[in-house]
Design an enzyme around this catalytic site. Structure first.
Site, PDB file in Angstrom:
ATOM      1  N   GLU A   1       0.814  -1.222   0.000  1.00 16.10           N
ATOM      2  CA  GLU A   1       0.000   0.000   0.000  1.00 16.10           C
ATOM      3  C   GLU A   1       0.845   1.268   0.000  1.00 16.10           C
ATOM      4  O   GLU A   1       0.987   1.942   1.040  1.00 16.10           O
ATOM      5  CB  GLU A   1      -0.970  -0.008   1.176  1.00 16.10           C
ATOM      6  CG  GLU A   1      -1.898  -1.205   1.174  1.00 16.10           C
ATOM      7  CD  GLU A   1      -2.993  -1.110   2.246  1.00 16.10           C
ATOM      8  OE1 GLU A   1      -2.961  -0.203   3.063  1.00 16.10           O
ATOM      9  OE2 GLU A   1      -3.894  -1.976   2.223  1.00 16.10           O
TER      10      GLU A   1
ATOM     11  N   GLU B   1      -5.259  -8.806   0.678  1.00 18.01           N
ATOM     12  CA  GLU B   1      -5.909  -8.579   1.978  1.00 18.01           C
ATOM     13  C   GLU B   1      -7.385  -8.348   1.750  1.00 18.01           C
ATOM     14  O   GLU B   1      -7.770  -7.686   0.776  1.00 18.01           O
ATOM     15  CB  GLU B   1      -5.375  -7.316   2.690  1.00 18.01           C
ATOM     16  CG  GLU B   1      -3.985  -7.425   3.247  1.00 18.01           C
ATOM     17  CD  GLU B   1      -3.537  -6.146   3.963  1.00 18.01           C
ATOM     18  OE1 GLU B   1      -4.395  -5.371   4.422  1.00 18.01           O
ATOM     19  OE2 GLU B   1      -2.320  -5.946   4.053  1.00 18.01           O
TER      20      GLU B   1
HETATM   21  C1  FCB Z   1      -4.465  -2.564   5.506  1.00 12.87           C
HETATM   22  C2  FCB Z   1      -3.058  -2.808   6.002  1.00 12.87           C
HETATM   23  C3  FCB Z   1      -2.984  -3.879   7.061  1.00 12.87           C
HETATM   24  C4  FCB Z   1      -4.124  -3.758   8.062  1.00 12.87           C
HETATM   25  C5  FCB Z   1      -5.456  -3.708   7.347  1.00 12.87           C
HETATM   26  C6  FCB Z   1      -6.659  -3.640   8.262  1.00 12.87           C
HETATM   27  O1  FCB Z   1      -4.544  -1.293   4.962  1.00 12.87           O
HETATM   28  O2  FCB Z   1      -2.238  -3.183   4.927  1.00 12.87           O
HETATM   29  O3  FCB Z   1      -1.726  -3.802   7.661  1.00 12.87           O
HETATM   30  O4  FCB Z   1      -3.927  -2.672   8.868  1.00 12.87           O
HETATM   31  O5  FCB Z   1      -5.456  -2.580   6.492  1.00 12.87           O
END
Ligand code: FCB
Length: 487
Positions: free
Chosen positions: A205, A393
């Site tokens: 990110e 994620e």
């Molecule tokens: C993302 C992050 C991860 C975690 C999730 C909830 O943006 O990459 O580390 O904090 O959110």
């Protein structure tokens, strides 16, 4: 929770820019059985054979052991120890203590039946000063984790940078030399681990460790710099990724797959008609211009250059050749989206504001919009045709309560996950090259500026005892993995 976190970032940017098994009590794994005849039945919700299921974590969020094994401080150690920066002054000093409990965590993964685990490496554990002499004890820890995973038939997907920048690097991401230091670190890890690790992600990110850290100040190192500086910092972020890709390829001992984990802003067409679908695609390209678009197209597109005017970053010869290094896969972290309509504006799209009544999860920033998982994949594939994609994620916080008999019935998390995964399924059956899914997160952990107030895990962590308890969502995920189908 605080009023402003990175989570509102996508929304504010969008609005602002004219472009601008451990033997733990709780859910009884393996008793839902009945896979036999049911599994043979085609529900229409099966994933392609070989689809990879995993869980994701990040070093600073789970490891603890902040001063052990020769680890140097990261910007997150400094930030979290600065009064007022994180909820309740929480730090990652101990976190889930995965530094010591990693074998137990691998057991949790094994019980879930995942084929893969997305973990990150702490750069300051490997290079306490950010560069120079590597720290053998730091590497040993990751050797142990990787070996434990492989002994359990779980393939590690390794992220090199999930925000824990060595504090010793002068100027942090303000300095171009940090991108070069990252490349050296990536080369070292590739040399050391690529005999066993076959999947690498450079950065996590980019917008979060640039904009949120140096523009908004909500993430470490917590600065609020002028935009001109921020554009330069973004450039150093994407450059680090590109140099990292090259360094991994040049130093790997055998074939490896290289990608990254982005959080591209996702745009969902207000209705699935040609004009709105095209608008969602245009929005994806324009609104991700400094990050994924630059990587995929090897340039800053005109819309971006126009919006930043004379604040344009310094780009050196060869930068974009590195930044656009071909990738084996694009990873995308998917939580939220915006809805978009076709419009007669210069960009051809309009981002819809959220009605105040729009439903949310147990979170200010996570709206209930599961189709974002489908459009996250489709927009990126239709625009840039990556060889493969992973959802690196996806998950949500819940107001988890551990009952006296060790249960956490996180029905809302199961609802969120089921609906997102159904949308991933849609993309898979339509033929998009989506190859796997990583659930955030294996267990509750240090949620950055929210500290331990936000729980995103499918295992509940009792922070007093560090004991892990599977939630209902863990049992559900296990069943889904066993059947390779939405359940
Ligand atoms: C993302 C992050 C991860 C975690 C999730 C909830 O943006 O990459 O580390 O904090 O959110």
């Amino acid at each position: 929770m605080k009023d402003f976190t990175r989570r509102r970032f996508g929304q504010t940017v969008a609005a602002a820019a004219a472009l601008a098994g451990s033997s733990i009590p709780g859910f009884a794994f393996g008793q839902t059985g009945a896979a036999g005849s049911e599994a043979d039945h085609d529900s229409g919700r099966k994933f392609p054979d070989g689809f990879l299921w995993g869980c994701a974590t990040a070093a600073y969020q789970i490891e603890g052991g902040a001063k052990e094994g020769g680890r140097g401080p990261s910007v997150w150690d400094v930030f979290s120890h600065t009064p007022g920066k994180t909820h309740n002054g929480d730090t990652g000093d101990v976190a889930d203590d995965s530094y010591h409990l990693y074998k137990e965590d691998v057991r949790l993964l094994k019980n879930l039946g995942v084929q893969t685990y997305r973990m990150s490496i702490s750069w300051p554990r490997i290079f306490p000063e950010g560069k120079g002499q590597p720290n053998p004890a730091g590497l040993d820890y990751y050797n142990r984790v990787v070996d434990e995973l492989l002994a359990n038939n779980i393939a590690p997907f390794v992220t090199l940078f999930h925000w824990d920048l060595p504090a010793a690097l002068p100027g942090g991401w303000q300095s171009r030399s940090t991108s070069l230091a990252f490349s050296d670190y990536a080369a070292y890890i590739a040399r050391q681990l690529s005999d066993r690790v076959k999947h690498f992600m450079t950065t996590n990110e980019i917008a979060c460790f640039t904009d949120l850290a140096y523009r908004d100040g909500s993430f470490a190192p917590g600065l609020k710099l002028p935009l001109k500086d921020v554009y330069q910092i973004r450039h150093h972020g994407i450059l680090a990724h590109g140099l990292g890709v090259q360094a991994i390829r040049a130093n790997a001992k055998g074939p490896v797959q290289v990608g990254l984990a982005e959080n591209a802003q996702v745009f969902v067409p207000v209705m699935e008609t040609e004009e709105h679908i095209r608008a969602a695609q245009r929005a994806t390209r324009v609104m991700n211009a400094p990050f994924l678009t630059a990587l995929m197209e090897g340039k800053y597109i005109d819309e971006y250059l126009h919006s930043i005017g004379s604040d344009e970053p310094r780009v050196e010869a060869g930068d974009f050749a590195a930044i656009a290094s071909p990738l084996d896969f694009v990873g995308d972290n998917v939580y939220i989206c915006n809805y978009v309509s076709a419009a007669g504006t210069p960009t051809g799209f309009e981002i819809e504001p959220w009605p105040s009544s729009y439903p949310r999860m147990y979170s200010r920033w996570i709206t209930i919009s599961p189709e974002c998982a489908y459009w996250a994949i489709r927009n990126v594939c239709d625009l840039w045709h990556p060889k493969a994609m992973f959802i690196t994620e996806n998950g949500t916080p819940s107001a988890d309560v551990l009952t006296a008999d060790g249960r956490v019935a996180d029905l809302d998390r199961v609802m969120y996950l089921r609906n997102h995964i159904a949308n991933v399924h849609r993309a898979a059956v339509e033929g998009y090259p989506i190859k796997g899914y990583f659930l955030w997160s294996l267990m509750d952990n240090f949620e950055w500026d929210d500290g331990y107030s936000t729980r995103c895990g499918i295992h509940y962590v009792d922070y007093k005892t560090l004991k892990r308890y599977p939630k209902l969502s863990a049992e559900w995920y296990r069943e889904l993995i066993k059947r390779n189908e939405v359940v």
